[in-house]
Design a protein around this motif. Structure first.
Motif, PDB file in Angstrom:
ATOM      1  N   LEU A 106       0.856  -1.180   0.000  1.00  0.00           N
ATOM      2  CA  LEU A 106       0.000   0.000   0.000  1.00  0.00           C
ATOM      3  C   LEU A 106       0.885   1.221   0.000  1.00  0.00           C
ATOM      4  CD1 LEU A 106      -2.476  -1.267   2.690  1.00  0.00           C
ATOM      5  CD2 LEU A 106      -2.800  -1.229   0.232  1.00  0.00           C
ATOM      6  N   ASN A 112       2.092   5.112  -2.115  1.00  0.00           N
ATOM      7  CA  ASN A 112       1.570   6.265  -2.834  1.00  0.00           C
ATOM      8  C   ASN A 112       1.182   5.905  -4.259  1.00  0.00           C
ATOM      9  OD1 ASN A 112       1.420   8.336  -1.057  1.00  0.00           O
ATOM     10  ND2 ASN A 112       3.343   9.283  -1.644  1.00  0.00           N
ATOM     11  N   GLY A 142      -0.098   3.237  -5.522  1.00  0.00           N
ATOM     12  CA  GLY A 142      -1.435   2.678  -5.539  1.00  0.00           C
ATOM     13  C   GLY A 142      -2.480   3.731  -5.219  1.00  0.00           C
ATOM     14  N   ARG A 143      -2.136   4.580  -4.291  1.00  0.00           N
ATOM     15  CA  ARG A 143      -3.061   5.639  -3.908  1.00  0.00           C
ATOM     16  C   ARG A 143      -3.278   6.595  -5.068  1.00  0.00           C
ATOM     17  NH1 ARG A 143      -3.189  10.427  -0.611  1.00  0.00           N
ATOM     18  NH2 ARG A 143      -0.931  10.642  -0.613  1.00  0.00           N
ATOM     19  N   TYR A 144      -2.198   6.980  -5.689  1.00  0.00           N
ATOM     20  CA  TYR A 144      -2.310   7.866  -6.850  1.00  0.00           C
ATOM     21  C   TYR A 144      -3.168   7.221  -7.934  1.00  0.00           C
ATOM     22  CZ  TYR A 144       1.508  10.841  -5.117  1.00  0.00           C
ATOM     23  OH  TYR A 144       2.294  11.684  -4.389  1.00  0.00           O
ATOM     24  N   VAL A 187      -5.521   5.074  -7.662  1.00  0.00           N
ATOM     25  CA  VAL A 187      -6.937   5.113  -7.299  1.00  0.00           C
ATOM     26  C   VAL A 187      -7.481   6.524  -7.438  1.00  0.00           C
ATOM     27  CG1 VAL A 187      -8.587   4.760  -5.426  1.00  0.00           C
ATOM     28  CG2 VAL A 187      -6.761   3.104  -5.793  1.00  0.00           C
ATOM     29  N   LEU A 222     -11.485  -1.887  -6.763  1.00  0.00           N
ATOM     30  CA  LEU A 222     -10.228  -1.271  -6.356  1.00  0.00           C
ATOM     31  C   LEU A 222      -9.075  -2.264  -6.438  1.00  0.00           C
ATOM     32  CD1 LEU A 222     -10.956   1.157  -3.445  1.00  0.00           C
ATOM     33  CD2 LEU A 222     -11.179   1.419  -5.901  1.00  0.00           C
ATOM     34  N   ILE A 232      -5.198  -1.537  -7.771  1.00  0.00           N
ATOM     35  CA  ILE A 232      -4.007  -1.741  -6.945  1.00  0.00           C
ATOM     36  C   ILE A 232      -3.100  -2.803  -7.563  1.00  0.00           C
ATOM     37  CG2 ILE A 232      -3.178  -2.427  -4.668  1.00  0.00           C
ATOM     38  CD1 ILE A 232      -4.710  -0.029  -4.262  1.00  0.00           C
ATOM     39  N   ILE A 264      -7.435  -8.132   3.837  1.00  0.00           N
ATOM     40  CA  ILE A 264      -7.197  -6.878   3.119  1.00  0.00           C
ATOM     41  C   ILE A 264      -7.767  -6.961   1.714  1.00  0.00           C
ATOM     42  CG2 ILE A 264      -5.443  -5.347   2.189  1.00  0.00           C
ATOM     43  CD1 ILE A 264      -3.667  -6.080   4.509  1.00  0.00           C
ATOM     44  N   PHE A 304     -11.370  -6.321   1.299  1.00  0.00           N
ATOM     45  CA  PHE A 304     -11.732  -4.899   1.302  1.00  0.00           C
ATOM     46  C   PHE A 304     -11.689  -4.338  -0.116  1.00  0.00           C
ATOM     47  CE2 PHE A 304     -10.642  -0.386   1.634  1.00  0.00           C
ATOM     48  CZ  PHE A 304     -11.565   0.070   2.547  1.00  0.00           C
ATOM     49  N   PHE A 305     -10.579  -4.572  -0.782  1.00  0.00           N
ATOM     50  CA  PHE A 305     -10.417  -4.006  -2.114  1.00  0.00           C
ATOM     51  C   PHE A 305     -11.293  -4.707  -3.148  1.00  0.00           C
ATOM     52  CE2 PHE A 305      -6.323  -2.511  -0.356  1.00  0.00           C
ATOM     53  CZ  PHE A 305      -6.502  -1.175  -0.605  1.00  0.00           C
ATOM     54  N   THR A 346      -1.644   3.989   7.029  1.00  0.00           N
ATOM     55  CA  THR A 346      -1.560   3.596   5.636  1.00  0.00           C
ATOM     56  C   THR A 346      -1.061   4.761   4.805  1.00  0.00           C
ATOM     57  OG1 THR A 346      -3.746   2.706   6.059  1.00  0.00           O
ATOM     58  CG2 THR A 346      -2.869   2.403   3.860  1.00  0.00           C
ATOM     59  N   THR A 370      -9.908  10.282  -2.231  1.00  0.00           N
ATOM     60  CA  THR A 370      -9.849   8.947  -1.653  1.00  0.00           C
ATOM     61  C   THR A 370      -9.538   8.961  -0.162  1.00  0.00           C
ATOM     62  OG1 THR A 370      -7.545   8.847  -2.300  1.00  0.00           O
ATOM     63  CG2 THR A 370      -9.149   7.905  -3.815  1.00  0.00           C
ATOM     64  N   TRP A 386      -9.014   5.580   2.525  1.00  0.00           N
ATOM     65  CA  TRP A 386      -7.839   5.067   3.236  1.00  0.00           C
ATOM     66  C   TRP A 386      -8.083   5.053   4.727  1.00  0.00           C
ATOM     67  CZ3 TRP A 386      -5.666   2.630  -0.399  1.00  0.00           C
ATOM     68  CH2 TRP A 386      -5.616   3.152  -1.682  1.00  0.00           C
ATOM     69  N   HIS A 411     -10.111  -1.078   8.811  1.00  0.00           N
ATOM     70  CA  HIS A 411     -10.334  -2.473   8.443  1.00  0.00           C
ATOM     71  C   HIS A 411      -9.148  -3.339   8.864  1.00  0.00           C
ATOM     72  CE1 HIS A 411     -12.196  -5.651   6.033  1.00  0.00           C
ATOM     73  NE2 HIS A 411     -11.003  -5.889   5.504  1.00  0.00           N
TER      74      HIS A 411
END
Lengths: 136, 136
Positions: free
Chosen positions: A3, A5, A7-9, A11, A76, A80, A120, A123-124, B89, B109, B113, B119
């Motif tokens: 997890l 940045n 992956g965050r970016y 998303v 998601l 990811i 985990i 969740f995604f 996270t 997002t 997170w 979770h």
DNA sequence: TTAATTCTGACTAAAAAGGTAGGAATTCAA
DNA sequence: TTGAATTCCTACCTTTTTAGTCAGAATTAA
């Protein structure tokens, strides 16, 4: 599950695309400005998203990206996984010297991390891109 | 939530302690051999476990570590937090320039997170050290 | 033809992970 | 009372990963 940045970016950028889905192709320049992510980095990320058939591109002036599928059909986890090839919490299998993956002494916590991975991932798997475009 | 070998080692070592709780103090040398973790690295980990009041030490020959509390009262989250100071996270708060934590443009997002953190944490909050010493 | 854009690969800097090394302090046991 | 076993502590090191940057080619709309 990594997890980071990246992956965050990914998303965030996909959520941006979903939000602006009605406007035709969205250029990375726009996303870069709106989401405050460097353009060159976005290009790298979108390469992977494209290879994983999550977006379609059109090149040239007025080009950009659109979602390959409706936001309701993109999980998601798809995003990811696309940008972080590796998806394991744990490298029991990789480091054979570390004594976890041999038949006799499977490490005490092996099952635990397996369960965590599932936890985990669930969740995604559950959250769809569409879920991000509503109430926020 | 960072999930690395260090956290895994910590959990493994604690599970080892729990399993051998009846034998008095357990030396790191023993754990090092049984769990195949470098002694020097274990020392670092146990320093933190001790600072977080998860284990008690006795020095000198025949010294070692014992659990500070019964295994039934130690949550995995306690262990993970002890060795990985950082538990988020996400670094929305830290990188203020990244445009997430300002009041106006909370990143799309952000809530996501937050939910993910909860979770994952719920998993580690639920599982007790004792749960690892049974059926495996 | 030109500006906007995607596409691509190579490079780099900083951080984190995963340790090592060396020695001081303490304590048990012979 | 000495020596071995052990924790304690700090500094350092190496490798991998992250998070980008850079330069330029290819494509296309206007």
């Amino acid at each position: 599950m990594k997890l980071t940045n990246k992956g965050r970016y990914a998303v965030m950028a996909m959520a941006d695309l979903a939000t602006n889905a009605d406007k035709g192709p969205i250029s990375l320049t726009e996303i870069s400005i709106r989401q405050n992510i460097s353009l060159a980095y976005l290009e790298q990320i979108f390469l992977k998203l494209k290879n994983n058939k999550l977006v379609k591109s059109s090149r040239g002036a007025n080009g950009g990206y659109i979602l390959e599928k409706p936001a309701s059909e993109i999980k998601l986890s798809n995003i990811i996984h696309a940008v972080n090839e590796e998806v394991k919490t744990l490298n029991c299998k990789k480091n054979s010297k570390k004594g976890c993956n041999n038949k006799f002494t499977k490490c005490i916590t092996h099952n635990l991390w397996d369960q965590l991975d599932q936890h985990i991932n669930s969740f995604f798997e559950t959250v769809k891109l569409q879920d991000l475009t509503k109430n926020n």
